[in-house]
Every structure is written in C-alpha cells, then in structure tokens.
Design a protein around this motif. Structure first.
Motif, short mmCIF file in Angstrom:
data_model
loop_
_atom_site.label_atom_id
_atom_site.label_comp_id
_atom_site.label_asym_id
_atom_site.label_seq_id
_atom_site.Cartn_x
_atom_site.Cartn_y
_atom_site.Cartn_z
N ALA A 10 0.83 -1.20 0.00
CA ALA A 10 0.00 0.00 0.00
C ALA A 10 0.87 1.26 0.00
O ALA A 10 0.58 2.24 -0.71
N LEU A 11 1.94 1.24 0.78
CA LEU A 11 2.86 2.39 0.80
C LEU A 11 3.53 2.56 -0.55
O LEU A 11 3.65 3.68 -1.07
N ARG A 12 3.96 1.46 -1.15
CA ARG A 12 4.63 1.55 -2.46
C ARG A 12 3.70 2.18 -3.50
O ARG A 12 4.11 3.04 -4.29
N GLU A 13 2.44 1.76 -3.50
CA GLU A 13 1.48 2.31 -4.48
C GLU A 13 1.21 3.78 -4.20
O GLU A 13 1.12 4.59 -5.12
N TYR A 14 1.08 4.14 -2.93
CA TYR A 14 0.84 5.54 -2.57
C TYR A 14 2.00 6.42 -3.04
O TYR A 14 1.79 7.49 -3.64
N LEU A 15 3.21 5.99 -2.80
CA LEU A 15 4.38 6.78 -3.18
C LEU A 15 4.51 6.87 -4.70
O LEU A 15 4.95 7.90 -5.24
N ARG A 16 4.11 5.82 -5.41
CA ARG A 16 4.17 5.85 -6.88
C ARG A 16 3.28 6.96 -7.44
O ARG A 16 3.64 7.64 -8.41
N GLU A 61 10.94 15.69 0.73
CA GLU A 61 9.72 15.39 0.00
C GLU A 61 9.33 13.93 0.16
O GLU A 61 8.14 13.60 0.31
N GLN A 62 10.30 13.04 0.13
CA GLN A 62 10.00 11.62 0.32
C GLN A 62 9.50 11.35 1.74
O GLN A 62 8.55 10.60 1.94
N VAL A 63 10.12 11.97 2.72
CA VAL A 63 9.67 11.80 4.11
C VAL A 63 8.25 12.34 4.25
O VAL A 63 7.39 11.72 4.88
N SER A 64 7.99 13.49 3.65
CA SER A 64 6.65 14.10 3.74
C SER A 64 5.60 13.15 3.17
O SER A 64 4.51 12.99 3.75
N ALA A 65 5.89 12.52 2.04
CA ALA A 65 4.91 11.62 1.44
C ALA A 65 4.65 10.41 2.33
O ALA A 65 3.50 9.97 2.48
N ILE A 66 5.68 9.88 2.97
CA ILE A 66 5.49 8.75 3.88
C ILE A 66 4.64 9.17 5.08
O ILE A 66 3.75 8.42 5.52
N VAL A 67 4.88 10.36 5.60
CA VAL A 67 4.09 10.85 6.73
C VAL A 67 2.63 11.02 6.32
O VAL A 67 1.71 10.66 7.08
N ARG A 68 2.39 11.55 5.13
CA ARG A 68 1.00 11.73 4.67
C ARG A 68 0.31 10.39 4.49
O ARG A 68 -0.89 10.25 4.78
N PHE A 69 1.04 9.38 4.03
CA PHE A 69 0.47 8.03 3.94
C PHE A 69 0.07 7.53 5.32
O PHE A 69 -1.04 7.00 5.51
N ARG A 71 -0.59 9.27 7.96
CA ARG A 71 -1.66 10.11 8.49
C ARG A 71 -3.03 9.65 7.98
O ARG A 71 -4.03 9.75 8.68
N ALA A 72 -3.05 9.10 6.76
CA ALA A 72 -4.32 8.64 6.18
C ALA A 72 -4.80 7.35 6.83
O ALA A 72 -5.99 7.01 6.74
N ALA A 73 -3.90 6.61 7.48
CA ALA A 73 -4.29 5.35 8.15
C ALA A 73 -3.53 5.23 9.46
O ALA A 73 -2.70 4.33 9.64
N PRO A 74 -3.81 6.11 10.42
CA PRO A 74 -2.98 6.18 11.64
C PRO A 74 -3.06 4.94 12.52
O PRO A 74 -2.16 4.71 13.32
N MET A 75 -4.12 4.15 12.41
CA MET A 75 -4.20 2.94 13.22
C MET A 75 -3.36 1.81 12.63
O MET A 75 -2.88 0.94 13.35
N ALA A 76 -3.16 1.84 11.32
CA ALA A 76 -2.45 0.76 10.66
C ALA A 76 -0.96 1.03 10.51
O ALA A 76 -0.16 0.10 10.44
#
Length: 550
Positions: A10-16, A61-69, A71-76
C-alpha cells in the motif's frame, strides 16, 4: 499475505502516485531477505526488531509523502525514524512499523562564512560523525561533536549532544541554527535562528535544541554554526592510581569546576565497577580502576603539567596522547571518540586481558548488546555523602568480575562501569548566546552527567562485521557471557534506583525506558509538551515512542 506485506505494498502504491518516478525512496521488506536483515539492525544488538517496511528516504519530499500516507491510516501505520541507529533503548526502530531510514541524506556543505572565522554548514539527516569530521577538518572548522564515530549527527543534536567540546562550546544543540522539519501533516518547514522566538518556527527550533528526537517532526537537514578550530589541541588519557576513588572523584570535580582551566575544553572520567563476592561489603574507601580522559587546547606540556598538578607524577608520566594528533597547527582531530576506551587505557586499568586475550577493543565501537542509565549531579547539594554513595554503587555482586578476579572457568567479557561527563566549564558558567532563542537542554547548570553502562558480546567492528579473530570463537564467548550479562542488566536496574543524594534527572541521549519521561526534560517538560501539542500538527501522535515528549 501478511499484514506487513500488505502495508508495504500500500505504501509503495501511494508513493508511486504521490512522487515522480525519479524521486522515490527505496523500500525494503522481509521479501528482500539479505538486504532486509542487514538494513534492520541497530547499534544496540540487545534488540532484534522486524519493521514492516524500511523506507530509505533521500530528501524531505520523500519523508513528507510517507508521513502523509501514515496520516491517512494512523491505526495501521506506525512510524519510526533512524539516522545513526544508536538509540540505546532501541526506539529508532520497531516491529511492524514503517521505518524511515534517513541514511541516504549524506550532504555536507559549507554555506557561508561568518565573523570570527566561523561558518554556517548544512548537514543531511543521515550524516554520521565519521563522515562529517573529515570535511570539517579540511575546512579547519569544528562543531561540538560527539565521542563515537558511527553516531548520527541528527539524533545526537536533538538529544542535546555531549562531547569533547562541552566545557568550551556547550552541548551540540547549542550550535544548531536551523533545520528542515517535516510536520505531522506532511508540511515541510524551514526553521532559522532569525525566526521570532515566540513564533511557531522559533519555538520548534528551540525544542529541537535538546528537546529529544521525533517529538516535534522529522528532521531532514541541520544547519550548524561551526567554529574555527584551535591551532593546537590534543586528546589524551591516563590511569589514575590515587589512594581512593573518592579522592580521585574530588580532584576531578575540582579540575572541571566552572572557574577552572578554560584550556580544558572537555573531560570525562571512567570508573570500573567491582564485583563483590558473597558476604563481601562495599568499601567507601575502595580504589577502583579509573581512567581520566582530557581534551585540551594547548601543548602536550600543558596537559602533562595539569595532570601532574591534580593527580601526581605517576598519572602524568603515563599519559597517552592520541597517535594521529598533529602538533604543528596544520590540523588535528580527536581519535578516540567513544567513552569506551582504547587498548592502552585498558591496560592501564589492569584490564589487559580484555584487550589481549581475545582482541575485544572497546574503542572499536562496534554494535553490541548493552544497557545504560543516567542521572545528573545537582547544581546544589552534591557533597561527600553523594560521592560515597556513588563509590558504593559501583561495588556489587551484580557487577561483572574482571578476568583476574574470577575463580572459575566462566570468566566473562562483560563490562560494567560508569562514565562521568563534564558539563561544568566556561560555556555554561557564562551562558550568553548570540541569538535570543536559547536551547531546550535543561541541565546546563549541572557539573556533570553520571552514565552507568553495561556492555557484552562486543565482537563486531564499526560496520557490524564479525572481527576476524572471533570468527571461530564467537558462539563460545557469547554463551559464556549469558550468565554475567543478565547480572549486568540487574546491576543497571539496581543503579537506577540506588540512593545518590544530590543527584536527579536523566540525559535523553542515554535513554533508559524505565526512567519517567519528565526526568529527561526537567524544567522544560511542560513547555515542550505544549509545543508538541500546538505546533507539531501531529494530532494522531504518529511521532511517538516511549520517550517522546508525549
């Protein structure tokens, strides 16, 4: 399919989708086998974590994208951040977490000259001292660096940063003048010491100066105000053979007092613990192996004279200067960065067997299992009662026996000792910064830090490879150590609660999960919590470990 694999995909697809194809972090999972096992290791091999995914991030920018990912699923998605990997409590990693590995951020750049020979330098979040120091040497610049080559500059700075320069320039955080920070909503902010002290950015920069790592955001870049290094300076060490450790301690304290010896830019004192046999009592007048480490601006003769004045002819006559010091003013460096000592000092301590029997050289700073705790000597109230208690705390049936003291075949390669780290000196005695922000390091009024340490299974070099001389013996030595290493951990637990009148607090760089968080941040604890709540934009506490501010 495992939940870890699902999270990684899921992270890989989000970052893509979030980043260009040319600006992607490297993602490593357990499916990558050998690379994963190498990448997940941290310095304290007492811990063996298995992150869901390791994201080697190369920029903000890469760190920011991971944080935003996340943030969208904070329980997971739980986050951890690693720079050098030296967090003693292992909080730079975890199992089933997204580990943001900043090691690709290796930039070191001199940005501009400043008055008095100083300069502003930019340091990437993945830089370690062994990578920074040669460049500083080339520029004839310095920062208040640490004592271990493989420590990451970022984690060191956020924790305060004790080192050989502390008496002269304070903690490392005192020279931090800017940072790039990724907040909890993914926003990238530039913090500078020109920001208004009561502004969001000004308060965040103040918090980063010694307020602990990860709490307020993820740092991707530091800016330091580097100083011009002196033309002649030396690091050295010598064994101290006074009549009693109590007297050695008094003399060392006298030497490092605020109004004494500004030429001594830093100092520490190592005292080895003593194993007590059954029925044996601690002796307040015991003579324990002590080694004095000094860092001096001046000549070898000045160092020798200073040691002679305080500790006598024997200590002065046996001083060992680091071999690669230049005395011609063309450049110099501190060689032994770690409070764990070089072989010469081990021999002076009567621990020659540790160095010669099996090649364990504590200065090699290789990854190893260990446990640490700390406290600080109070600004007022420290006296002979506290000193006597400190000496007694070093004598225990839990302390590891030295080889020559062992009466059986299970003699060990486990090391228990304290390192006393001087804070007192010219810098904090006259604490005036050239900017109005100050720092969150709460213990500038303390004479020194008391660091209790226990180390075992030290068979790896600084790159984590097995030293050749242990290749065929490692298992036998490691098995032999198990009994003593458990006792050594008990010794740390006992020392943590040992009544030492005139001490309190703890130093966050020597993190111990059993110490309450407030102890680390002292008088600044509540203000740092407020900054976290109001300015980190981390409503779901993605930036959280056991010892973050909240």
């Amino acid at each position: 399919m495992s939940s870890s694999h699902t999270l990684a995909e899921a992270l890989r697809e989000y970052l893509r989708l979030a980043l260009s194809s040319a600006n992607q972090p490297i993602l490593i999972t357990a499916q990558d086998s050998r690379e994963y096992d190498a990448s997940r290791q941290i310095f304290n091999r007492k811990f063996d974590f298995r992150p869901a995914v390791i994201a080697k991030a190369g920029n903000a920018e890469q760190v920011s994208a991971i944080v935003r990912f996340a943030r969208a699923a904070p329980m997971a998605a739980r986050l951890r951040v690693r720079s050098g990997g030296h967090d003693h409590a292992g909080e730079c990693s975890g199992t089933d977490v997204i580990l943001i590995d900043c090691s690709p951020m290796k930039e070191v750049e001199k940005l501009r000259e400043l008055p008095a020979g100083e300069a502003e330098i930019r340091i990437g979040a993945g830089v370690r001292f062994r990578e920074l120091k040669p460049k500083l040497d080339d520029w004839k610049l310095g920062i208040p660096h640490g004592t271990c080559r493989t420590v990451g500059v970022t984690g060191y700075t956020l924790g305060g940063g004790w080192g050989p320069w502390t008496r002269r320039y304070g903690m490392g955080c005192e020279r931090l003048i800017g940072a790039t920070l990724v907040l909890g909503d993914g926003e990238i902010v530039q913090l500078r010491d020109t920001d208004a002290p009561d502004s969001r950015n000004g308060l965040l920069l103040w918090a980063l100066r010694g307020g602990g790592g990860m709490s307020y955001g993820i740092v991707t870049e530091l800016r330091y105000r580097a100083f011009a290094v002196p033309g002649e300076a030396y690091s050295f060490h010598t064994a101290l053979r006074r009549d009693s450790t109590l007297e050695t301690l008094r003399l060392w304290e006298e030497m490092i007092a605020d109004d004494r010896h500004p030429e001594m830019i830093g100092s520490s004192l190592r005292v080895s613990a003593r194993h007590l046999r059954e029925g044996e009592a601690a002796d307040v007048h015991a003579t324990l192996p002590c080694v004095f480490l000094g860092f001096i601006e001046g000549s070898r003769e000045q160092a020798i004279d200073l040691v002679r004045h305080y500790f006598g002819d024997d200590a002065a006559d046996h001083i060992v200067f680091d071999e690669d010091q230049d005395s011609d003013g063309e450049g110099w460096q501190f060689d032994h960065w770690d409070g764990r000592l070089p072989p010469q000092a081990l021999r002076l301590q009567g621990l020659e067997q540790v160095a010669s029997d099996n090649g364990i050289e504590l200065e090699k700073e290789g990854p190893a299992p260990h446990k640490i705790t700390s406290r600080l000597v109070a600004a007022r109230g420290w006296n002979d009662e506290g000193r006597a208690a400190l000496v007694r705390s070093l004598q225990s049936p839990f302390a590891a026996p030295r080889r020559q003291d062992s009466q059986d075949d299970d003699n060990c390669d486990v090391h228990t000792y304290i390192t006393l780290l001087a804070i007192a000196g010219p810098f904090y005695a006259d604490y005036r910064r050239p900017d109005p922000i100050g720092s969150a390091f709460p213990y500038g009024d303390r004479p020194y830090i008391i660091q209790y340490q226990a180390w075992w299974d030290q068979y790896l070099d600084s790159d984590g490879r097995v030293e050749p001389q242990f290749a065929d013996r490692l298992q036998r030595y490691a098995l032999r150590n198990r009994y003593h290493s458990n006792l050594a951990e008990d010794w740390i637990d006992a020392c943590r609660g040992y009544p030492l009148p005139g001490t309190d607090g703890a130093f966050i760089s020597f993190k111990d999960e059993a110490v309450p968080t407030a102890e680390y941040f002292g008088k600044h604890y509540h203000q740092l919590r407020q900054i976290k709540r109001e300015h980190s934009r981390d409503k779901d506490l993605l930036f959280q470990t056991a010892k973050t501010i909240i």
